[in-house]
Design a protein around this motif. Sequence first.
Motif, mmCIF file in Angstrom:
data_model
loop_
_atom_site.group_PDB
_atom_site.id
_atom_site.type_symbol
_atom_site.label_atom_id
_atom_site.label_comp_id
_atom_site.label_asym_id
_atom_site.label_seq_id
_atom_site.Cartn_x
_atom_site.Cartn_y
_atom_site.Cartn_z
ATOM 1 N N PRO A 457 0.816 -1.218 0.000
ATOM 2 C CA PRO A 457 0.000 0.000 0.000
ATOM 3 C C PRO A 457 0.847 1.264 0.000
ATOM 4 N N VAL A 459 1.741 5.171 1.181
ATOM 5 C CA VAL A 459 1.785 5.840 2.482
ATOM 6 C C VAL A 459 1.700 7.344 2.246
ATOM 7 N N ASP A 460 0.885 8.048 3.041
ATOM 8 C CA ASP A 460 0.747 9.490 2.854
ATOM 9 C C ASP A 460 1.911 10.234 3.509
ATOM 10 N N GLN A 464 0.934 7.528 7.203
ATOM 11 C CA GLN A 464 -0.252 6.697 7.366
ATOM 12 C C GLN A 464 -0.484 5.858 6.105
ATOM 13 N N VAL A 465 -0.772 4.588 6.322
ATOM 14 C CA VAL A 465 -1.028 3.691 5.195
ATOM 15 C C VAL A 465 -2.345 4.062 4.518
ATOM 16 N N LYS A 466 -2.327 4.100 3.210
ATOM 17 C CA LYS A 466 -3.524 4.449 2.428
ATOM 18 C C LYS A 466 -4.094 3.164 1.814
ATOM 19 N N MET A 467 -5.009 2.533 2.544
ATOM 20 C CA MET A 467 -5.579 1.271 2.071
ATOM 21 C C MET A 467 -6.682 1.545 1.041
ATOM 22 N N PRO A 468 -6.631 0.875 -0.090
ATOM 23 C CA PRO A 468 -7.662 1.070 -1.123
ATOM 24 C C PRO A 468 -8.979 0.401 -0.733
ATOM 25 N N PHE A 483 -6.573 3.657 -7.350
ATOM 26 C CA PHE A 483 -5.976 3.645 -6.017
ATOM 27 C C PHE A 483 -4.463 3.776 -6.148
ATOM 28 N N GLU A 484 -3.827 4.197 -5.068
ATOM 29 C CA GLU A 484 -2.376 4.326 -5.050
ATOM 30 C C GLU A 484 -1.762 3.068 -4.454
ATOM 31 N N CYS A 485 -0.580 2.710 -4.936
ATOM 32 C CA CYS A 485 0.139 1.571 -4.380
ATOM 33 C C CYS A 485 1.625 1.736 -4.668
#
Length: 507
Positions: A457, A459-460, A464-468, A483-485
């Motif tokens: 995933p 991370v911002d 913080q992890v940005k879960m799709p 989504f971002e990955c």
Amino acid sequence: MPSATVDILFALFACFYLYKLLFTRKYPLPPGPKGWPLIGNAFDMPKTHAWRTFAEWGKKWGPILSIQVLGTPFIIISDPEIADDLLGKTGSLYADRPTVQMALLTGWDRALSGARYNARFREYRKLIGKVIGTKGSMTKFYPVEDYQANMSLKRIFQKPENPASAIRKTAGAMVLHLTYGYKILEDQPDPFIAKAELAMEQFSDTHRTGAYIVEIFPILKYLPTWFPFAEFKRKAVECIGPCNEMADVPFAYVKEQLDKGEENNSFAADLLKDKSNSSEKLVDLKWSVASFYGAGSDTTVAVVYSYLLAAILNPEIQRKAQAEVDSVVGKDRLPSFQDRDSLPYIEALVKELYRWLPIVPLAVPHRAMKDNLFRGYYIPKNSLVFVNVWYFLHDPTVYKDPSTFNPDRFLGSNPEPSPIDRGLFGYGRRVCPGAHLADVSVWINIVKVVAGIEVSPAVDEKGQVKMPVPETTDGIIVRPIPFECVVKPRSEYLLHVLEEALKDGEK
């Protein structure tokens, strides 16, 4: 009024009443939500993700239900056995497509997916069947498929911040290579890819069930473009050019090559070598060839992108898939088609990707070509039949925890049903002629991505992890919402293996 005239009118009324008595009362339409006079359920039609609403209606009204939209019955099926019986065993009665007003306004009525059941439709399928009609016929495309799947890894590593773009580029490159003998530009945006992607996005949008009011009130198509309520007309105008260019531009490229005496061994070139083709025949050839793009590209893009999403949400599944590939293939080469029978978990992974976020969740509707009785229900001529494939693949009585991504459901002594057997590629005489092409393209791209890429995933800026979110776009053909990955090669050695594979593929 003369008595003879009265007698005739009375006889006509009696015949009409008898018809209504026999068919409407003795054989009713399937049950469904009550509509309004004249307009029926026109305003009940969902504007987005219609398959979810239809699934809720199915739970309330049964596996075969009906609604009325301005006098046209919509038959909605939520049971694959019913779909098999109605559209498969009596397929000749339901082989037609409805008239999609937005398709007429944009030019998409010329494509195979929306073609009426007539001589042109049968000609399209015959032409496509010659090339990709069987599993065996796909073997001659293995070298191109393998090379393009390797190129997909290279493209992803070149732009790891946007893997979706690389996946789309690869899917388009593969289809253009096979269909038109065209090799895309690698160091800059390719014009053919750009045209095709735009056209396919517009195709999916304009075919969304219930999204445009002209489908409910066809007479509105005669409104002038500037009219306040004619937004659909302005949208259609935007789509005409890209629709034409997707078919015209690559076809002209092949014709130009052949006219110059240059070598081109593509599907289009084989068809064009017959110099006796009439102008009408050339139009059929052009659009049957153009139909290849949707058959092979959108499926591959959606499923591979879904894998990245699933790998982020289920890292243990990513590790399990990688472990199987490593144990069978090793790390000194990339997997190929010769490994397919030895990779059962990858096979199960592909099936779960098909099931989890199906690419065509609400199959393109069929049209009843004449009155029909089915299981005690009356289905009038011109009824539209919708098959809720999404529900077939998310029925909790068939698939345990259907929202959970779990390839293991297809393994063991009692596997759950394969999505391919539950309408994934359509029904009856409208089954997708590109199913074998899609299967081959999806498998080779998935196994290469599993072997070569580590997905995690994003991370911002605060760490913080940005879960799709596992949700899809809307339309007739869907894919995960963007989504971002983070993607990276599994090792530095993998990059060396990839370069060697690409050198071999270019020989």
